[in-house]
Scaffold this motif. Structure first.
Motif, PDB file in Angstrom:
ATOM      1  N   LYS A 137       0.841  -1.204   0.000  1.00  0.00           N
ATOM      2  CA  LYS A 137       0.000   0.000   0.000  1.00  0.00           C
ATOM      3  C   LYS A 137       0.870   1.246   0.000  1.00  0.00           C
ATOM      4  CE  LYS A 137      -4.090  -1.898   2.296  1.00  0.00           C
ATOM      5  NZ  LYS A 137      -4.902  -1.929   3.544  1.00  0.00           N
ATOM      6  N   SER A 138       0.471   2.237  -0.738  1.00  0.00           N
ATOM      7  CA  SER A 138       1.146   3.526  -0.921  1.00  0.00           C
ATOM      8  C   SER A 138       2.379   3.418  -1.819  1.00  0.00           C
ATOM      9  CB  SER A 138       1.543   4.161   0.419  1.00  0.00           C
ATOM     10  OG  SER A 138       2.717   3.572   0.946  1.00  0.00           O
ATOM     11  N   ARG A 139       2.772   2.208  -2.204  1.00  0.00           N
ATOM     12  CA  ARG A 139       3.916   2.049  -3.127  1.00  0.00           C
ATOM     13  C   ARG A 139       3.503   1.508  -4.488  1.00  0.00           C
ATOM     14  NH1 ARG A 139       7.906  -1.448  -2.183  1.00  0.00           N
ATOM     15  NH2 ARG A 139       6.629  -2.926  -1.006  1.00  0.00           N
ATOM     16  N   PHE A 140       2.488   0.645  -4.520  1.00  0.00           N
ATOM     17  CA  PHE A 140       2.047   0.016  -5.764  1.00  0.00           C
ATOM     18  C   PHE A 140       0.677   0.568  -6.162  1.00  0.00           C
ATOM     19  CE2 PHE A 140       4.436  -4.322  -5.418  1.00  0.00           C
ATOM     20  CZ  PHE A 140       5.615  -3.642  -5.205  1.00  0.00           C
ATOM     21  N   LEU A 141       0.433   0.601  -7.462  1.00  0.00           N
ATOM     22  CA  LEU A 141      -0.850   1.055  -7.969  1.00  0.00           C
ATOM     23  C   LEU A 141      -1.316   0.087  -9.075  1.00  0.00           C
ATOM     24  CD1 LEU A 141      -3.067   3.255  -8.088  1.00  0.00           C
ATOM     25  CD2 LEU A 141      -1.708   4.362  -9.876  1.00  0.00           C
ATOM     26  N   ILE A 142      -2.496  -0.505  -8.874  1.00  0.00           N
ATOM     27  CA  ILE A 142      -3.060  -1.414  -9.867  1.00  0.00           C
ATOM     28  C   ILE A 142      -4.112  -0.668 -10.677  1.00  0.00           C
ATOM     29  CG2 ILE A 142      -4.842  -2.307  -8.303  1.00  0.00           C
ATOM     30  CD1 ILE A 142      -4.467  -5.062  -9.650  1.00  0.00           C
ATOM     31  N   SER A 143      -4.160  -0.969 -11.965  1.00  0.00           N
ATOM     32  CA  SER A 143      -5.159  -0.332 -12.828  1.00  0.00           C
ATOM     33  C   SER A 143      -5.472  -1.273 -13.975  1.00  0.00           C
ATOM     34  CB  SER A 143      -4.650   1.010 -13.356  1.00  0.00           C
ATOM     35  OG  SER A 143      -3.472   0.837 -14.128  1.00  0.00           O
ATOM     36  N   ARG A 144      -6.551  -0.968 -14.670  1.00  0.00           N
ATOM     37  CA  ARG A 144      -6.898  -1.781 -15.833  1.00  0.00           C
ATOM     38  C   ARG A 144      -7.508  -0.892 -16.894  1.00  0.00           C
ATOM     39  NH1 ARG A 144     -11.179  -6.214 -13.901  1.00  0.00           N
ATOM     40  NH2 ARG A 144     -11.278  -6.678 -16.128  1.00  0.00           N
ATOM     41  N   ASP A 145      -7.239  -1.244 -18.128  1.00  0.00           N
ATOM     42  CA  ASP A 145      -7.818  -0.537 -19.264  1.00  0.00           C
ATOM     43  C   ASP A 145      -8.703  -1.536 -20.001  1.00  0.00           C
ATOM     44  OD1 ASP A 145      -8.424   0.706 -21.645  1.00  0.00           O
ATOM     45  OD2 ASP A 145      -6.436   1.577 -21.908  1.00  0.00           O
ATOM     46  N   ASN A 146     -10.001  -1.400 -19.811  1.00  0.00           N
ATOM     47  CA  ASN A 146     -10.929  -2.360 -20.404  1.00  0.00           C
ATOM     48  C   ASN A 146     -11.041  -2.216 -21.927  1.00  0.00           C
ATOM     49  OD1 ASN A 146     -11.528  -3.602 -17.941  1.00  0.00           O
ATOM     50  ND2 ASN A 146     -13.145  -2.110 -17.485  1.00  0.00           N
ATOM     51  N   THR A 147     -10.571  -1.104 -22.479  1.00  0.00           N
ATOM     52  CA  THR A 147     -10.624  -0.933 -23.942  1.00  0.00           C
ATOM     53  C   THR A 147      -9.505  -1.704 -24.620  1.00  0.00           C
ATOM     54  OG1 THR A 147      -9.278   1.074 -23.892  1.00  0.00           O
ATOM     55  CG2 THR A 147     -11.667   1.334 -23.677  1.00  0.00           C
ATOM     56  N   THR A 148      -8.378  -1.853 -23.939  1.00  0.00           N
ATOM     57  CA  THR A 148      -7.242  -2.601 -24.507  1.00  0.00           C
ATOM     58  C   THR A 148      -7.045  -3.940 -23.817  1.00  0.00           C
ATOM     59  OG1 THR A 148      -5.674  -1.553 -22.991  1.00  0.00           O
ATOM     60  CG2 THR A 148      -6.046  -0.461 -25.114  1.00  0.00           C
ATOM     61  N   ASN A 149      -7.911  -4.254 -22.850  1.00  0.00           N
ATOM     62  CA  ASN A 149      -7.829  -5.521 -22.112  1.00  0.00           C
ATOM     63  C   ASN A 149      -6.449  -5.717 -21.493  1.00  0.00           C
ATOM     64  OD1 ASN A 149     -10.492  -6.194 -22.828  1.00  0.00           O
ATOM     65  ND2 ASN A 149      -9.766  -6.927 -24.818  1.00  0.00           N
ATOM     66  N   THR A 150      -5.993  -4.691 -20.819  1.00  0.00           N
ATOM     67  CA  THR A 150      -4.680  -4.741 -20.193  1.00  0.00           C
ATOM     68  C   THR A 150      -4.784  -4.294 -18.742  1.00  0.00           C
ATOM     69  OG1 THR A 150      -3.639  -4.210 -22.314  1.00  0.00           O
ATOM     70  CG2 THR A 150      -2.275  -4.007 -20.347  1.00  0.00           C
ATOM     71  N   MET A 151      -4.098  -4.999 -17.873  1.00  0.00           N
ATOM     72  CA  MET A 151      -4.016  -4.641 -16.468  1.00  0.00           C
ATOM     73  C   MET A 151      -2.568  -4.241 -16.179  1.00  0.00           C
ATOM     74  SD  MET A 151      -4.878  -6.907 -13.073  1.00  0.00           S
ATOM     75  CE  MET A 151      -3.669  -8.171 -13.428  1.00  0.00           C
ATOM     76  N   TYR A 152      -2.412  -3.288 -15.288  1.00  0.00           N
ATOM     77  CA  TYR A 152      -1.082  -2.779 -14.961  1.00  0.00           C
ATOM     78  C   TYR A 152      -0.820  -2.847 -13.462  1.00  0.00           C
ATOM     79  CZ  TYR A 152      -1.613  -0.724 -19.600  1.00  0.00           C
ATOM     80  OH  TYR A 152      -1.831  -0.534 -20.945  1.00  0.00           O
ATOM     81  N   LEU A 153       0.466  -2.928 -13.127  1.00  0.00           N
ATOM     82  CA  LEU A 153       0.884  -2.781 -11.744  1.00  0.00           C
ATOM     83  C   LEU A 153       2.088  -1.856 -11.737  1.00  0.00           C
ATOM     84  CD1 LEU A 153       0.342  -3.707  -8.807  1.00  0.00           C
ATOM     85  CD2 LEU A 153       2.196  -5.365  -9.125  1.00  0.00           C
ATOM     86  N   GLN A 154       1.849  -0.625 -11.304  1.00  0.00           N
ATOM     87  CA  GLN A 154       2.947   0.324 -11.152  1.00  0.00           C
ATOM     88  C   GLN A 154       3.569   0.095  -9.782  1.00  0.00           C
ATOM     89  OE1 GLN A 154       2.057   4.485 -12.228  1.00  0.00           O
ATOM     90  NE2 GLN A 154       0.111   3.740 -13.012  1.00  0.00           N
ATOM     91  N   MET A 155       4.862  -0.138  -9.769  1.00  0.00           N
ATOM     92  CA  MET A 155       5.570  -0.445  -8.525  1.00  0.00           C
ATOM     93  C   MET A 155       6.625   0.631  -8.283  1.00  0.00           C
ATOM     94  SD  MET A 155       5.965  -4.587  -8.894  1.00  0.00           S
ATOM     95  CE  MET A 155       7.073  -4.475 -10.288  1.00  0.00           C
ATOM     96  N   HIS A 156       6.521   1.299  -7.143  1.00  0.00           N
ATOM     97  CA  HIS A 156       7.439   2.378  -6.788  1.00  0.00           C
ATOM     98  C   HIS A 156       8.111   2.068  -5.457  1.00  0.00           C
ATOM     99  CE1 HIS A 156       5.653   4.717 -10.011  1.00  0.00           C
ATOM    100  NE2 HIS A 156       4.460   4.458  -9.514  1.00  0.00           N
TER     101      HIS A 156
END
Length: 123
Positions: free
Chosen positions: A64-83
């Protein structure tokens, strides 16, 4: 059938950042929530973060506070930004999807898995 493919892993120094991507193809209408897990050799899968189709997100306390999960349903892609990565974040990271139901931490609940991708954080 559903196919999940991770990309974006690699080697990074402590305090650095990486972004993982999970490309989602096939019968995507069969899935609901998606999540990231990680696993050390010989150990169980550990829930990292999850995201529902409506965008609701969940994180394990250690990221928590370091990683950010997101998804783009138009491109069917999920992301995990890790800081602010730490050596203890080193693991193989897996993308997973549920065929039904809501995000849970138990890996056994997930129906579809990617092949995994290595993330290594050097001290």
């Amino acid at each position: 059938q559903v196919q999940l493919v991770e990309s974006g892993g690699g080697l990074v120094q402590t305090g650095g950042s990486l972004t993982l991507s999970c490309s989602h193809s096939g019968s995507i209408w069969r899935t609901t929530g998606m999540a990231w897990f990680r696993r050390d050799p010989g150990k169980d899968y550990v829930f990292v973060a999850g995201i529902e189709r409506d965008g609701s997100t969940y994180y394990t306390d250690s990221v928590k506070s370091r990683f950010l999960i997101s998804r783009d349903n138009t491109t069917n892609t999920m992301y995990l930004q890790m800081h602010k990565l730490k050596p203890e974040d080193t693991a193989v990271y897996y993308c997973a999807a549920l065929a039904y139901g809501h995000i849970v931490h138990a890996s056994q609940a997930y129906d579809y898995w990617g092949q995994g991708i290595q993330v290594t954080v050097s001290s």
